[in-house]
Design an enzyme around this catalytic site. Structure first.
Site, PDB file in Angstrom:
ATOM      1  N   MET A  30      10.156  49.132  20.847  1.00  0.00           N
ATOM      2  CA  MET A  30      11.055  49.840  21.764  1.00  0.00           C
ATOM      3  C   MET A  30      10.973  51.337  21.489  1.00  0.00           C
ATOM      4  SD  MET A  30      12.455  48.291  19.004  1.00  0.00           S
ATOM      5  CE  MET A  30      12.842  46.710  19.713  1.00  0.00           C
ATOM      6  N   GLY A  67       6.045  57.724  22.421  1.00  0.00           N
ATOM      7  CA  GLY A  67       7.030  57.375  21.424  1.00  0.00           C
ATOM      8  C   GLY A  67       6.743  56.072  20.709  1.00  0.00           C
ATOM      9  N   CYS A  68       7.807  55.492  20.147  1.00  0.00           N
ATOM     10  CA  CYS A  68       7.665  54.321  19.282  1.00  0.00           C
ATOM     11  C   CYS A  68       7.107  53.097  20.005  1.00  0.00           C
ATOM     12  CB  CYS A  68       9.016  53.972  18.667  1.00  0.00           C
ATOM     13  SG  CYS A  68       9.690  55.256  17.575  1.00  0.00           S
ATOM     14  N   ASN A  69       7.288  53.019  21.309  1.00  0.00           N
ATOM     15  CA  ASN A  69       6.794  51.865  22.065  1.00  0.00           C
ATOM     16  C   ASN A  69       5.311  51.975  22.402  1.00  0.00           C
ATOM     17  OD1 ASN A  69       8.458  53.828  23.909  1.00  0.00           O
ATOM     18  ND2 ASN A  69       6.783  53.100  25.190  1.00  0.00           N
ATOM     19  N   ALA A  70       4.700  53.135  22.152  1.00  0.00           N
ATOM     20  CA  ALA A  70       3.357  53.413  22.661  1.00  0.00           C
ATOM     21  C   ALA A  70       2.285  52.496  22.106  1.00  0.00           C
ATOM     22  CB  ALA A  70       2.984  54.862  22.370  1.00  0.00           C
TER      23      ALA A  70
END
Length: 382
Positions: A369, A158-161
Site C-alpha cells: 500500500m 511510493g511504497c506500492n510501486a
C-alpha cells in the site's frame, strides 16, 4: 427422416479449448536484497538528532522498530547537525541507489544462477530521488550490463510501486518467454528526510530506512513448460498468477511529497488516518483477487504484506482475519529495517524462502500500500 448432425461452431470450439488450456506464467526465479552500510537503534537516532521532546521520542520508541539502516547527516564540531541541501540529498540518493542497487541485483542473479549478461530487461523503481537519465541507464553503465538491455524506470509512486512495477515486468516476461527480466526496488530514504522538531516529520523520520531488493522473472518457453511441468511449481520459484489494484480516491492526499519553503527541500507527509483507511479497504481488493481465481482466504498459505508500520500491519491483519504467524515476516522486517518503501515486501519474500516451508501447490498473496492512497496485490503459486 434422417437426423441432422450440427457441427459445433468453430469459434465456440476454440473458446472452449482456450478455457481449458494452461497459460504459461512467469516465474520468480531469484531474489536479492541490500542495505546501506550503517544501522542504528531508535535510541541512537534520538541521540544523534538530539531529540528531547517527549512526544517525538515516544513516536520513535513505540514504533515496533529496533534498528534501521541510514546514512545520517554528519555533526559539526559543536555537535550540531550539518544541514543537507536538496541538491546534496539528490546526490546522496544517486550514490546510494547505485551502490545498494548493484549489490541487490548481483545477489538476485546469484540466487537465480544467472549472470549480468543474461539480463534482457531491467525495471528500476524508486521514490526517494529523481534522476535523469534514469537509474536503469546509470546501472547499466556502472555494472556493465549490455547496452542493448530493454529498460524502464518507475519513479515517484511510493511504497506500492513494487507491485505496480512487478505487474509490468510480469507482462514483459510473458510476452518474451525464455528471456530474463529483473526488477529492482531501491529506496535511499536517508536522502528524503527533513529534520525539524514537528510531529509531522517525527512520524516519517521514525519509520523509514534504506534498502534495495531485486527479483528475476523468467517465463518458460512452450517446449520447456511442457517438458518439465514440475519446474513451474518448484519450491522457491513461484508462478505469478494475477494482480489486483484499488485506488482510494477519497484519501489521495494522505501520503504525499510537499515542497517545504522554509527548508528548501521536499518533505513527505503521512496522514495519521492511513492505517485505518488501508484496513477498511483491504478486504475489497483481496476479495477481488481471490474471487478471480476461485479461492478463499483459507486457501492462502503465505501472506507477504508491506511493512508499512505497526498500525498499518495491525489494521490489515485484523480486517483480513490473519494470524500473527501469517504476518511474521512483515513484522520482523519492520523490526529489523523499518519501512523500506517499495522493496519492503521483497525482504519478507526473501525471509519466507529462507524458511524453506513453501511446498508445490501453495498459494501466496503479496500485498502493498502507498500514496494514492493505493493498495496493490498479487497472487502467486509455488
Amino acid at each position: 427422416m434422417t437426423a441432422l448432425t450440427i457441427a459445433p461452431d468453430a469459434d465456440v470450439t476454440e473458446a472452449r479449448a482456450s478455457r481449458t488450456k494452461t497459460t504459461t506464467k512467469a516465474r520468480i526465479v531469484g531474489v536479492g536484497t541490500a542495505n546501506s552500510e550503517h544501522s542504528y537503534t531508535q535510541q541512537e537516532l534520538l541521540d544523534h538528532f538530539a531529540i528531547e521532546d517527549p512526544k517525538v521520542r515516544s513516536v520513535f520508541l513505540n514504533s515496533a522498530i529496533d534498528r534501521r539502516h541510514l546514512a545520517l547527516p554528519e555533526l559539526d564540531a559543536e555537535g550540531a547537525l550539518i544541514e543537507e541541501s536538496q541538491g546534496e540529498l539528490l546526490a546522496k540518493h544517486k550514490r546510494m541507489a547505485l551502490e545498494m542497487g548493484a549489490r541487490a541485483v548481483r545477489a538476485c542473479l546469484e540466487d537465480s544462477g544467472l549472470e549480468l549478461a543474461d539480463i534482457d530487461y531491467l525495471c528500476c523503481v524508486t521514490t526517494t530521488g529523481f534522476l535523469t537519465p534514469g537509474l536503469s541507464a546509470l546501472l547499466i553503465r556502472e555494472m556493465g550490463i549490455s547496452p542493448r538491455t530493454s529498460r524502464v524506470d518507475v519513479v515517484g509512486m511510493g511504497c506500492n510501486a513494487g507491485l505496480n512495477a512487478l505487474n509490468a515486468v510480469n507482462g514483459w516476461s510473458v510476452a518474451n518467454p525464455g528471456k530474463v527480466a529483473v526488477m529492482l526496488c531501491v529506496e535511499a530514504c536517508s536522502a528524503a528526510y527533513v529534520i525539524d522538531s514537528t510531529l509531522r516529520t517525527a512520524v516519517v523520520n521514525s519509520l523509514f530506512g534504506d534498502g534495495a531488493a531485486a527479483v528475476a522473472l523468467i517465463t518458460d518457453t512452450e517446449d520447456t513448460a511442457h517438458g518439465t511441468p514440475d519446474a513451474e511449481t518448484e519450491s522457491g520459484s513461484p508462478r505469478v498468477l494475477s494482480f489486483a489494484s484499488h485506488l482510494i480516491t477519497d484519501a489521495i492526499d494522505a501520503m504525499r511529497f510537499d515542497w517545504d519553503d522554509s527548508q528548501g527541500k521536499f518533505s513527505f507527509f503521512l496522514d495519521p488516518q492511513v492505517p485505518y483507511v488501508v484496513g477498511a479497504n483491504a478486504e475489497q481488493i483481496i476479495g477481488r483477487l481471490l474471487d478471480g481465481a476461485g479461492l478463499r482466504r483459507s486457501d492462502i498459505s503465505h501472506w507477504l504484506v508491506h511493512s508499512g508500520g505497526k498500525k498499518v500491519i495491525d489494521a490489515v491483519r485484523v480486517n483480513l482475519g490473519l494470524t500473527r504467524h501469517d504476518v511474521r515476516h512483515t513484522v520482523d522486517v519492520l523490526r529489523d529495517y523499518g519501512n523500506l518503501s517499495s522493496g519492503s515486501f521483497l525482504f519478507s519474500y526473501e525471509r519466507l524462502l529462507q524458511e524453506r516451508v513453501t511446498r508445490s501447490g501453495d498459494y501466496g498473496v503479496l500485498m502493498v500500500m502507498g500514496p494514492g492512497s493505493t493498495i496493490e496485490a498479487a497472487l502467486v503459486q509455488w
